[in-house]
Scaffold this motif. Sequence first.
Motif, PDB file in Angstrom:
ATOM      1  N   ASP A  85       0.851  -1.188   0.000  1.00  0.00           N
ATOM      2  CA  ASP A  85       0.000   0.000   0.000  1.00  0.00           C
ATOM      3  C   ASP A  85       0.903   1.261   0.000  1.00  0.00           C
ATOM      4  N   PRO A  86       0.494   2.352  -0.700  1.00  0.00           N
ATOM      5  CA  PRO A  86       1.377   3.526  -0.795  1.00  0.00           C
ATOM      6  C   PRO A  86       1.796   4.108   0.556  1.00  0.00           C
ATOM      7  N   ILE A  87       0.906   4.061   1.542  1.00  0.00           N
ATOM      8  CA  ILE A  87       1.282   4.617   2.860  1.00  0.00           C
ATOM      9  C   ILE A  87       2.368   3.751   3.509  1.00  0.00           C
ATOM     10  N   ALA A  88       2.184   2.438   3.459  1.00  0.00           N
ATOM     11  CA  ALA A  88       3.195   1.540   4.038  1.00  0.00           C
ATOM     12  C   ALA A  88       4.526   1.715   3.311  1.00  0.00           C
ATOM     13  N   LYS A  89       4.440   1.938   2.015  1.00  0.00           N
ATOM     14  CA  LYS A  89       5.664   2.142   1.228  1.00  0.00           C
ATOM     15  C   LYS A  89       6.363   3.424   1.676  1.00  0.00           C
ATOM     16  N   ALA A  90       5.582   4.490   1.860  1.00  0.00           N
ATOM     17  CA  ALA A  90       6.166   5.763   2.294  1.00  0.00           C
ATOM     18  C   ALA A  90       6.777   5.634   3.684  1.00  0.00           C
ATOM     19  N   ILE A  91       6.134   4.848   4.546  1.00  0.00           N
ATOM     20  CA  ILE A  91       6.647   4.650   5.905  1.00  0.00           C
ATOM     21  C   ILE A  91       7.885   3.748   5.884  1.00  0.00           C
ATOM     22  N   GLY A  92       7.860   2.740   5.020  1.00  0.00           N
ATOM     23  CA  GLY A  92       8.978   1.795   4.967  1.00  0.00           C
ATOM     24  C   GLY A  92       8.770   0.626   5.918  1.00  0.00           C
ATOM     25  N   ALA A  93       7.532   0.365   6.317  1.00  0.00           N
ATOM     26  CA  ALA A  93       7.246  -0.748   7.227  1.00  0.00           C
ATOM     27  C   ALA A  93       5.769  -1.116   7.109  1.00  0.00           C
ATOM     28  N   ILE A  94       5.458  -2.372   7.422  1.00  0.00           N
ATOM     29  CA  ILE A  94       4.049  -2.778   7.428  1.00  0.00           C
ATOM     30  C   ILE A  94       3.626  -3.146   8.848  1.00  0.00           C
ATOM     31  N   SER A  95       2.321  -3.058   9.105  1.00  0.00           N
ATOM     32  CA  SER A  95       1.817  -3.572  10.379  1.00  0.00           C
ATOM     33  C   SER A  95       0.919  -4.778  10.134  1.00  0.00           C
ATOM     34  N   CYS A  96       0.498  -4.981   8.884  1.00  0.00           N
ATOM     35  CA  CYS A  96      -0.226  -6.214   8.593  1.00  0.00           C
ATOM     36  C   CYS A  96      -0.129  -6.588   7.119  1.00  0.00           C
ATOM     37  N   MET A  97      -0.340  -7.875   6.882  1.00  0.00           N
ATOM     38  CA  MET A  97      -0.235  -8.438   5.536  1.00  0.00           C
ATOM     39  C   MET A  97      -1.500  -9.257   5.306  1.00  0.00           C
ATOM     40  N   ILE A  98      -2.157  -8.990   4.184  1.00  0.00           N
ATOM     41  CA  ILE A  98      -3.393  -9.716   3.903  1.00  0.00           C
ATOM     42  C   ILE A  98      -3.254 -10.432   2.563  1.00  0.00           C
ATOM     43  N   LYS A  99      -3.714 -11.683   2.529  1.00  0.00           N
ATOM     44  CA  LYS A  99      -3.647 -12.440   1.277  1.00  0.00           C
ATOM     45  C   LYS A  99      -4.867 -12.080   0.436  1.00  0.00           C
ATOM     46  N   ASN A 110       0.070  -0.446   6.397  1.00  0.00           N
ATOM     47  CA  ASN A 110       0.495   0.069   7.703  1.00  0.00           C
ATOM     48  C   ASN A 110      -0.644   0.877   8.289  1.00  0.00           C
ATOM     49  N   ILE A 111      -1.253   0.337   9.330  1.00  0.00           N
ATOM     50  CA  ILE A 111      -2.407   1.028   9.915  1.00  0.00           C
ATOM     51  C   ILE A 111      -2.196   1.350  11.377  1.00  0.00           C
ATOM     52  N   ASP A 112      -1.048   0.952  11.949  1.00  0.00           N
ATOM     53  CA  ASP A 112      -1.002   1.074  13.408  1.00  0.00           C
ATOM     54  C   ASP A 112      -0.722   2.473  13.928  1.00  0.00           C
ATOM     55  N   TYR A 113      -0.157   3.338  13.109  1.00  0.00           N
ATOM     56  CA  TYR A 113       0.147   4.678  13.623  1.00  0.00           C
ATOM     57  C   TYR A 113      -1.109   5.555  13.695  1.00  0.00           C
ATOM     58  N   LEU A 114      -2.126   5.228  12.873  1.00  0.00           N
ATOM     59  CA  LEU A 114      -3.322   6.066  12.818  1.00  0.00           C
ATOM     60  C   LEU A 114      -3.971   6.206  14.191  1.00  0.00           C
ATOM     61  N   GLY A 115      -4.075   5.077  14.890  1.00  0.00           N
ATOM     62  CA  GLY A 115      -4.697   5.072  16.211  1.00  0.00           C
ATOM     63  C   GLY A 115      -3.876   5.858  17.213  1.00  0.00           C
ATOM     64  N   ALA A 116      -2.550   5.760  17.097  1.00  0.00           N
ATOM     65  CA  ALA A 116      -1.685   6.484  18.037  1.00  0.00           C
ATOM     66  C   ALA A 116      -1.807   7.980  17.812  1.00  0.00           C
ATOM     67  N   ILE A 117      -1.752   8.389  16.559  1.00  0.00           N
ATOM     68  CA  ILE A 117      -1.824   9.822  16.251  1.00  0.00           C
ATOM     69  C   ILE A 117      -3.200  10.366  16.664  1.00  0.00           C
ATOM     70  N   VAL A 267      -9.413  -1.829  13.118  1.00  0.00           N
ATOM     71  CA  VAL A 267      -9.293  -1.717  11.656  1.00  0.00           C
ATOM     72  C   VAL A 267      -8.893  -3.069  11.067  1.00  0.00           C
ATOM     73  N   GLN A 268      -7.929  -3.716  11.730  1.00  0.00           N
ATOM     74  CA  GLN A 268      -7.432  -4.986  11.206  1.00  0.00           C
ATOM     75  C   GLN A 268      -8.505  -6.073  11.251  1.00  0.00           C
ATOM     76  N   PHE A 269      -9.258  -6.100  12.346  1.00  0.00           N
ATOM     77  CA  PHE A 269     -10.338  -7.078  12.459  1.00  0.00           C
ATOM     78  C   PHE A 269     -11.302  -6.927  11.283  1.00  0.00           C
ATOM     79  N   GLU A 270     -11.630  -5.681  10.942  1.00  0.00           N
ATOM     80  CA  GLU A 270     -12.586  -5.440   9.854  1.00  0.00           C
ATOM     81  C   GLU A 270     -12.003  -5.841   8.507  1.00  0.00           C
ATOM     82  N   ARG A 271     -10.692  -5.641   8.351  1.00  0.00           N
ATOM     83  CA  ARG A 271     -10.066  -6.081   7.087  1.00  0.00           C
ATOM     84  C   ARG A 271      -9.995  -7.607   7.007  1.00  0.00           C
ATOM     85  N   PHE A 272      -9.760  -8.256   8.131  1.00  0.00           N
ATOM     86  CA  PHE A 272      -9.677  -9.725   8.141  1.00  0.00           C
ATOM     87  C   PHE A 272     -11.049 -10.351   7.861  1.00  0.00           C
ATOM     88  N   THR A 273     -12.071  -9.832   8.536  1.00  0.00           N
ATOM     89  CA  THR A 273     -13.370 -10.531   8.542  1.00  0.00           C
ATOM     90  C   THR A 273     -14.408  -9.901   7.634  1.00  0.00           C
TER      91      THR A 273
END
Length: 290
Positions: A85-99, A110-117, A267-273
């Motif tokens: 995803d472009p955001i994960a690419k810009a960050i240079g790290a992922i927080s989740c991988m989905i098949k 990369n979705i984990d920083y959104l909640g922190a910010i 967010v991740q739960f919703e993407r998974f399920t």
Amino acid sequence: DLYNFRHIGVDTKVHGVIGNPTSHSKSPHLYNAAFESVGFDGVYLPFLVDNVSDFLNTYSSLDFVGYSYTIPHKVDGLRCCDEVDPIAKAIGAISCMIKRPSDGKLIGYNIDYLGAIAAIEERLHDSNGRSMSGSPLYGKLFVVIGAGGAGKALAYGGKQKGARIVVANRTYAKAKELASRVGGKAITLSELENFHPEQGMILANATSVGMKPKNHESLVPKEALKHYSLVFDAVYTPKLTRLLQEAREVGAAIVYGTEMFINQAFVQFERFTKLPAPKQLMRDVLARNT
Ligand code: ATR
């Protein structure tokens, strides 16, 4: 009970967290309880992994839906994706991988920083009143300790909100590289003690220092915390780290790592399920386990 093995069958969808260590992770508690509560046929496991690429190759035939990534694999995880995803690419790290179901390709996000910010902004609004327009992080000096996956994501998130970024890291070369990516300044960990160009700075710890069961340490001396108006710690086990405890003692606002963790879990739960996350249940499970 963490797992309900009676419910695991051939169609049960596999999820997990890839990290090292994983023993501290509350994700298995959270997701397994949440799957059960919405009637989703899934299981979520901790995978203690040394080498991400070896792990993915070994289990390539495993019919998994997605993996969360935690310390120290958020950066290596990105290299193992087919698409990022472009955001994960810009960050240079992922927080989740989905098949991706259509072609089996591994997509990194990369979705984990959104909640922190969001939690930091919320807390700043509470302290300063809601009258100001735009992000309360705008123009603030935001000191991020750590230049791994979490540090990269927080520096990126802060920059997006218009904060001026300072990166402190044990390995100085990594601090410099991240600082240059976000147009900020790099300092060493030892400089943190006397770093106070201004009052009212924001601090985020994005290292594993302070995490159970290893230590109850902090990288910033208590005296130096007086220069910060808000302190966030990405560590969430224990919930009240030494850093947060001392920050509170000197009068800074604090934001717990659990806020970052729970918001990304929704967010991740919703993407998974593809189902709405049972938020209150997930908050309750986390509160019972931290
Ligand atoms: P994550 O992806 O979760 O951020 P990571 O990429 O392994 O995990 O990054 C861990 C961060 O914690 C790094 O900034 C690391 O510093 P180095 O870049 O020097 O390795 C930092 N870190 C880990 N243990 C530390 C310690 N004992 N003291 C100081 N920093 C530490």
